[in-house]
Design a protein around this motif. Structure first.
Motif, mmCIF file in Angstrom:
data_model
loop_
_atom_site.group_PDB
_atom_site.id
_atom_site.type_symbol
_atom_site.label_atom_id
_atom_site.label_comp_id
_atom_site.label_asym_id
_atom_site.label_seq_id
_atom_site.Cartn_x
_atom_site.Cartn_y
_atom_site.Cartn_z
ATOM 1 N N SER A 258 0.857 -1.189 0.000
ATOM 2 C CA SER A 258 0.000 0.000 0.000
ATOM 3 C C SER A 258 0.891 1.236 0.000
ATOM 4 O O SER A 258 1.797 1.348 0.831
ATOM 5 C CB SER A 258 -0.908 0.012 1.236
ATOM 6 O OG SER A 258 -1.768 -1.101 1.232
ATOM 7 N N ASN A 295 -7.442 1.661 -1.668
ATOM 8 C CA ASN A 295 -7.405 1.017 -0.364
ATOM 9 C C ASN A 295 -8.792 1.106 0.279
ATOM 10 O O ASN A 295 -9.450 2.143 0.211
ATOM 11 C CB ASN A 295 -6.360 1.704 0.519
ATOM 12 C CG ASN A 295 -6.245 1.084 1.887
ATOM 13 O OD1 ASN A 295 -6.936 1.470 2.813
ATOM 14 N ND2 ASN A 295 -5.366 0.109 2.016
ATOM 15 N N LYS A 303 -3.359 3.707 -2.280
ATOM 16 C CA LYS A 303 -3.600 2.723 -3.343
ATOM 17 C C LYS A 303 -2.969 1.381 -2.941
ATOM 18 O O LYS A 303 -1.881 1.339 -2.376
ATOM 19 C CB LYS A 303 -2.984 3.186 -4.663
ATOM 20 C CG LYS A 303 -3.732 4.306 -5.357
ATOM 21 C CD LYS A 303 -4.945 3.796 -6.082
ATOM 22 C CE LYS A 303 -5.587 4.876 -6.940
ATOM 23 N NZ LYS A 303 -6.774 4.376 -7.665
ATOM 24 N N ASP A 304 -3.663 0.286 -3.242
ATOM 25 C CA ASP A 304 -3.131 -1.057 -3.027
ATOM 26 C C ASP A 304 -2.567 -1.574 -4.345
ATOM 27 O O ASP A 304 -3.269 -1.580 -5.374
ATOM 28 C CB ASP A 304 -4.219 -1.997 -2.521
ATOM 29 C CG ASP A 304 -4.667 -1.644 -1.109
ATOM 30 O OD1 ASP A 304 -3.837 -1.089 -0.361
ATOM 31 O OD2 ASP A 304 -5.824 -1.934 -0.757
#
Length: 411
Positions: A258, A295, A303-304
């Motif tokens: 992440s 996320n 953001k993942d």
């Protein structure tokens, strides 16, 4: 003449002493002034550093469940053991298993019979033929009695009785006709429910039948690596409770990280990044970004990133490190992070340096210049507005006591 020379000499000496004291005083003052490094903004790009760590997982895994409750008699495997399809994993107590098998067989046969009964009832349910025939019969009888009544053959009471009979059978027919779709749906629903129960019981029975035939041994459904053994020998497992997991090395592995959204925008699906495994002698593996998503907890900020890769030395659960640097677009004005100050209300500023010519030389003063900042990396920040490239500013204002219109010394 000598007297004039002496006076002139004394005047020169006096002003010399004054000058000397002035210079000395100036020097003492200069010692107390803040000393600052001065520079200009640069036209350059920022370097976004990605430094993340995590544990890798197999892309594909198979959970081994207890299809029914029972006592674990023996566990044949250990964590990270490589197994082939059909290899024994766990053995259940046979005595309890056989008792449950008899019960499961009875439940299966009962559900099969219930399904056949429901199917027969659905296929042979009565329609409206009987009620329709009764209406036709009553109508003919009424028409006949109507003719008799008109010819004074029967009494009015007999005629009214025939009329009432026709009305009753017509009401019965219309009521059943109205309710017929509902009754059909009820019968169909009963059939579907009994069929579903029968098929589920059949699956459970056949699954148990296989295990009984295999003397209570549960085998590996795929080639894989044993992970997450949750039970011990002698412990009881419940139905649908996980015993262990098998990961499939042939499907490859994943690393999920992440990162901040403003850094993630410089990554794209399909891009390749290097991953390092310190526990495997700094093994380096090339990975590919297969997914970028918001996320769940902080969708507006984080953001993942999912990285996929393969390597025959990996078994899963290894600790991995990723270090990458991404260059941003080129900005017109970039300054050191140490040059930027912040007020309590959040406004950003730099200390602008201005020069003034004095009798004893050049002097430098500082003033706040409010700026609008953009992206930042570990060392630098882009300036959107408020500062031009040619303007000089204090490069490092941390720990320095600067004041508006305050005098400083340049390093």
């Amino acid at each position: 003449m000598d007297r004039k020379k002496k006076i002139r000499k004394m005047i020169i000496q006096y002003f010399g002493v004054i000058l000397l004291f002035t210079i000395f005083s100036q020097s003492l003052n200069n010692l107390a002034l803040p000393r600052v490094a001065v520079g200009n903004g640069k036209s350059t790009s920022l370097q976004m550093n990605i430094q993340k760590e995590g544990t890798i997982t197999a892309r594909k895994s198979e959970q081994i469940y207890g299809t029914f409750s029972g006592i674990i008699d023996k566990i044949f495997v250990q964590t990270n053991k490589i197994v082939k399809k059909g290899d024994p994993l766990v053995k259940l107590d046979e005595k309890e298993l056989n008792e449950k098998f008899i019960q499961e067989e009875g439940n299966y046969k009962k559900s099969k019979l219930n399904y056949k009964i429901a199917k027969g009832q659905y296929e042979n349910q009565e329609g409206l033929e009987k009620e329709l025939a009764a209406v036709e019969k009553a109508r003919k009888e009424f028409e006949k009695k109507e003719v008799y009544y008109e010819n004074n053959i029967i009494s009015k009471e007999e005629f009214e009785k025939a009329k009432d009979t026709l009305k009753d059978v017509e009401d019965t027919y219309n009521t059943k006709k109205k309710n017929q779709p509902i009754e059909d749906m009820k019968a169909q629903n009963s059939l579907v429910e009994s069929e579903m129960e029968y098929k589920l019981k059949e699956i459970a029975f056949k699954e148990m039948q296989k295990i009984v035939a295999n003397k209570g041994i549960i085998t590996a459904p795929i080639d894989g690596v044993v992970k997450n053994i949750t039970k011990k020998e002698g412990e009881r497992i419940n139905k649908d409770e996980t015993i262990l997991a098998l990961t499939d090395p042939s499907s490859g592995y994943e690393l999920k990280i992440s990162i901040k959204k403003d850094i993630a925008k410089y990554l794209k699906i399909g891009e390749r990044l290097n991953i390092t495994f310190k526990g495997l002698d700094d093994l380096k593996v090339e990975s590919k970004i297969t997914d970028i998503s918001n996320n769940k907890e902080e969708p507006s900020k984080i953001k993942d990133i999912t990285l996929s890769f393969e390597n025959e030395r990996l078994k899963g659960d290894e600790f991995a490190t990723i270090r990458e640097t991404k260059s941003t677009t080129k900005y017109d004005v970039v300054v050191p992070n140490s040059a930027i100050g912040s007020e309590q209300n959040g406004r950003k500023f730099v200390w602008l340096v201005r020069k003034e010519d004095k009798p004893l030389g050049k002097e430098y003063y500082v003033n706040k210049r409010y700026v609008t900042t953009g992206e930042s990396d570990l060392d630098k920040t882009a300036i959107k507005s408020g500062l031009d490239k040619y303007e000089e500013f204090v490069q490092d204002a941390t720990g320095v006591d600067l004041k508006e219109n305050g005098r400083v010394l340049k390093k």
